[in-house]
Design an enzyme around this catalytic site. Structure first.
Site, PDB file in Angstrom:
ATOM      1  N   GLU A  67       0.829  -1.206   0.000  1.00 36.68           N
ATOM      2  CA  GLU A  67       0.000   0.000   0.000  1.00 36.68           C
ATOM      3  C   GLU A  67       0.863   1.255   0.000  1.00 36.68           C
ATOM      4  O   GLU A  67       1.990   1.242   0.495  1.00 36.68           O
ATOM      5  CB  GLU A  67      -0.911   0.010   1.242  1.00 36.68           C
ATOM      6  N   CYS A 101       3.423   8.507   1.225  1.00 33.94           N
ATOM      7  CA  CYS A 101       4.007   7.501   2.108  1.00 33.94           C
ATOM      8  C   CYS A 101       4.122   6.206   1.313  1.00 33.94           C
ATOM      9  O   CYS A 101       3.110   5.681   0.845  1.00 33.94           O
ATOM     10  CB  CYS A 101       3.123   7.320   3.334  1.00 33.94           C
ATOM     11  N   CYS A 123       6.633  -6.821   6.753  1.00 32.66           N
ATOM     12  CA  CYS A 123       7.740  -6.281   7.544  1.00 32.66           C
ATOM     13  C   CYS A 123       8.189  -7.361   8.516  1.00 32.66           C
ATOM     14  O   CYS A 123       7.362  -8.054   9.115  1.00 32.66           O
ATOM     15  CB  CYS A 123       7.306  -5.026   8.302  1.00 32.66           C
ATOM     16  N   CYS A 168       6.985  -5.551  15.451  1.00 29.99           N
ATOM     17  CA  CYS A 168       6.469  -4.675  16.510  1.00 29.99           C
ATOM     18  C   CYS A 168       4.988  -5.028  16.751  1.00 29.99           C
ATOM     19  O   CYS A 168       4.179  -4.994  15.818  1.00 29.99           O
ATOM     20  CB  CYS A 168       6.614  -3.204  16.125  1.00 29.99           C
ATOM     21  N   CYS A 201       1.769  -2.832  15.542  1.00 29.76           N
ATOM     22  CA  CYS A 201       1.734  -2.368  14.148  1.00 29.76           C
ATOM     23  C   CYS A 201       1.129  -3.450  13.254  1.00 29.76           C
ATOM     24  O   CYS A 201       1.559  -4.604  13.285  1.00 29.76           O
ATOM     25  CB  CYS A 201       3.156  -2.040  13.689  1.00 29.76           C
ATOM     26  N   GLY A 234       7.182  -2.103   5.595  1.00 28.71           N
ATOM     27  CA  GLY A 234       8.564  -2.545   5.536  1.00 28.71           C
ATOM     28  C   GLY A 234       9.528  -1.691   6.345  1.00 28.71           C
ATOM     29  O   GLY A 234       9.219  -0.566   6.737  1.00 28.71           O
ATOM     30  N   GLU A 235      10.700  -2.241   6.581  1.00 30.45           N
ATOM     31  CA  GLU A 235      11.818  -1.555   7.223  1.00 30.45           C
ATOM     32  C   GLU A 235      12.800  -1.148   6.128  1.00 30.45           C
ATOM     33  O   GLU A 235      13.479  -1.996   5.538  1.00 30.45           O
ATOM     34  CB  GLU A 235      12.500  -2.502   8.231  1.00 30.45           C
ATOM     35  N   SER A 249      12.724   6.185   7.248  1.00 30.90           N
ATOM     36  CA  SER A 249      12.394   5.779   8.611  1.00 30.90           C
ATOM     37  C   SER A 249      13.018   4.423   8.939  1.00 30.90           C
ATOM     38  O   SER A 249      13.170   3.575   8.066  1.00 30.90           O
ATOM     39  CB  SER A 249      10.870   5.700   8.747  1.00 30.90           C
ATOM     40  N   SER A 275      12.022   5.284  14.741  1.00 32.12           N
ATOM     41  CA  SER A 275      10.829   4.867  15.491  1.00 32.12           C
ATOM     42  C   SER A 275      11.286   4.356  16.851  1.00 32.12           C
ATOM     43  O   SER A 275      11.634   3.181  17.005  1.00 32.12           O
ATOM     44  CB  SER A 275      10.072   3.777  14.729  1.00 32.12           C
ATOM     45  N   LEU A 276      11.278   5.236  17.849  1.00 35.12           N
ATOM     46  CA  LEU A 276      11.824   4.886  19.162  1.00 35.12           C
ATOM     47  C   LEU A 276      10.764   4.232  20.050  1.00 35.12           C
ATOM     48  O   LEU A 276      10.954   3.138  20.566  1.00 35.12           O
ATOM     49  CB  LEU A 276      12.389   6.144  19.837  1.00 35.12           C
ATOM     50  N   HIS A 277       9.660   4.932  20.250  1.00 34.26           N
ATOM     51  CA  HIS A 277       8.468   4.418  20.954  1.00 34.26           C
ATOM     52  C   HIS A 277       8.653   4.129  22.444  1.00 34.26           C
ATOM     53  O   HIS A 277       7.669   3.845  23.126  1.00 34.26           O
ATOM     54  CB  HIS A 277       7.909   3.164  20.278  1.00 34.26           C
ATOM     55  N   ASN A 302      -2.674   4.549  16.315  1.00 33.87           N
ATOM     56  CA  ASN A 302      -3.795   4.237  15.438  1.00 33.87           C
ATOM     57  C   ASN A 302      -4.233   2.807  15.700  1.00 33.87           C
ATOM     58  O   ASN A 302      -3.429   1.883  15.629  1.00 33.87           O
ATOM     59  CB  ASN A 302      -3.377   4.416  13.978  1.00 33.87           C
ATOM     60  N   CYS A 321      -0.389   5.817  10.270  1.00 34.03           N
ATOM     61  CA  CYS A 321       0.820   5.120  10.714  1.00 34.03           C
ATOM     62  C   CYS A 321       0.474   3.836  11.454  1.00 34.03           C
ATOM     63  O   CYS A 321      -0.351   3.833  12.362  1.00 34.03           O
ATOM     64  CB  CYS A 321       1.636   6.018  11.641  1.00 34.03           C
TER      65      CYS A 321
END
Length: 389
Positions: free
Chosen positions: A127, A140, A147, A151, A154, A202-203, A236, A259-261, A338, A381
């Site tokens: 997407e 985006c 991925c 995580c 996600c 994806g990463e 990212s 992306s720390l989170h 989200n 996201c």
């Protein structure tokens, strides 16, 4: 310029993602699926000339094709009036095989947000999300099918990794969106695609060669690329330190987003499995080195989750970790989580979001709450799951 090896993920994480402290989470569909058709984008300048020679075309025809593709977003060779009529169809088949096919298009935000589901040559689904704002238009894009980072909050991470995408598959998302904007297919009339974020599926650091090739072609001026400034491209990562170091050495002024989170290793081990391979100190050190080399502020992405990582203590520790480096090097993007189907993770209370921001601001940290465009079409996201509807 690019890589043709799209079968085996080039993760920079573990050898083949099969050993060490972190393993790629592979989808049940992960297999050697063959390579996407070789596209103009995937070819070196020498390969393009060689292909043209095989078709009996002189070298200058390659530049014409590049001008059509990058300068006019056009792959419909039947309309290339400056090209020999007898060679148009053959040239299109050779240089512009169809890599992505639109399956569905969902629209939100009064037509200014468009999420497109694409089918790739092997039936894989990805997407991309196009978002028009008053002063910019951002796309985006995805760089992998699924991925492998795993995580838990996600939707894409729940899919596992199927395969890397070729540079052509990545760049085609940009060409189509740029053409949509130029042709006035997005609410607001004709316009220009101005910003690219590698924040789709994806990463990006797990597919480094193809992503870097795409970045170079997106940012080069026509007829070598689309002419979207590298300063308007964001790459990212969840914290693949070797990838951050490689990107630092490239000297391309893209923005790095991490992306720390979570501000501590204990919490981040739970939220971002990659932290068990590269911990918060290693990730922040590498990100700060990127700032020193590029003088471009690093975006720290932080998905706020109710009662998990959104309390005052978390904000204070995050501020302390960032201020440790002693310069105004980071911009924090707290992101209201989200929701994804069947998840125990929920969005923070508005008052907790506000308090989190206030603590960061009081500590001298630049922070802006992220806009959650496209949430109602699962286009925000962490929501991209490439599901056919």
């Amino acid at each position: 310029m690019t890589t043709h090896d799209t079968d085996t993920p080039e993760t920079g994480i573990t050898p083949g993602g099969t050993s060490g402290a972190f393993r790629d989470v592979l989808s049940k569909d992960h297999a050697r699926r063959g390579k996407p058709p070789l596209h103009f984008v995937d070819m070196t300048p020498e390969e393009r000339i060689a292909k043209a020679t095989e078709l009996g075309l002189p070298k200058f025809r390659v530049k014409q094709l590049a001008n059509h593709y990058y300068g006019h977003f056009d792959v419909n060779a039947a309309e290339f009036t400056d090209f020999p009529a007898a060679k148009r169809e053959e040239a299109a088949e050779t240089f512009f095989p169809q890599l992505i096919t639109e399956v569905t298009r969902q629209v939100a935000d009064q037509g200014t947000t468009i999420k497109t589901l694409w089918k790739l040559f092997d039936g894989s689904l990805i997407e991309s999300v196009l978002m028009r704002y008053p002063t910019r238009t951002t796309l985006c894009i995805s760089s992998q099918v699924g991925c492998g980072m795993g995580c838990p909050f996600c939707a894409t991470g729940k899919l596992g990794l199927t395969r890397n995408m070729s540079a052509g598959e990545i760049v085609e998302q940009v060409r189509v969106a740029a053409k949509m904007m130029r042709d006035g297919e997005v609410a607001g009339g004709e316009g220009r695609l101005s910003n690219i974020v590698f924040m789709g599926m994806g990463e990006p650091m797990g597919n480094y060669k193809s992503v870097l090739s795409a970045v170079r072609q997106i940012s080069s001026m026509p007829p070598e690329g689309f002419g979207i400034s590298a300063r308007n491209i964001t790459v990212s990562t969840v914290g693949v330190v070797p990838g951050i170091k490689k990107l630092t050495a490239e000297g391309i002024p893209v923005r790095l987003a991490v992306s720390l989170h979570a501000p501590s290793d204990e919490l981040r081990d739970e939220l971002v499995p990659m932290n068990k391979r590269f911990n918060t100190t290693q990730v922040l050190d590498a990100a700060h080195d990127y700032w020193l080399a590029s003088k471009r502020r690093v975006s720290i992405e932080y998905a706020l989750m109710r009662g998990i990582n959104d309390q005052a203590e978390h904000a204070r520790l995050l501020a302390k970790r960032l201020n440790h480096y002693g310069d105004n090097w980071a911009h924090v993007n707290p992101i209201p989580l989200n929701p994804i189907e069947g998840s125990k993770w929920t969005a923070s209370k508005p008052e907790d979001e506000q308090r989190f921001l206030e603590i960061l601001h009081d500590a001298g940290i630049t922070a802006t709450l992220r806009d959650t465009r496209g949430q109602d079409i699962d286009g925000a996201c962490g929501q991209l799951a490439a599901k056919e509807r």
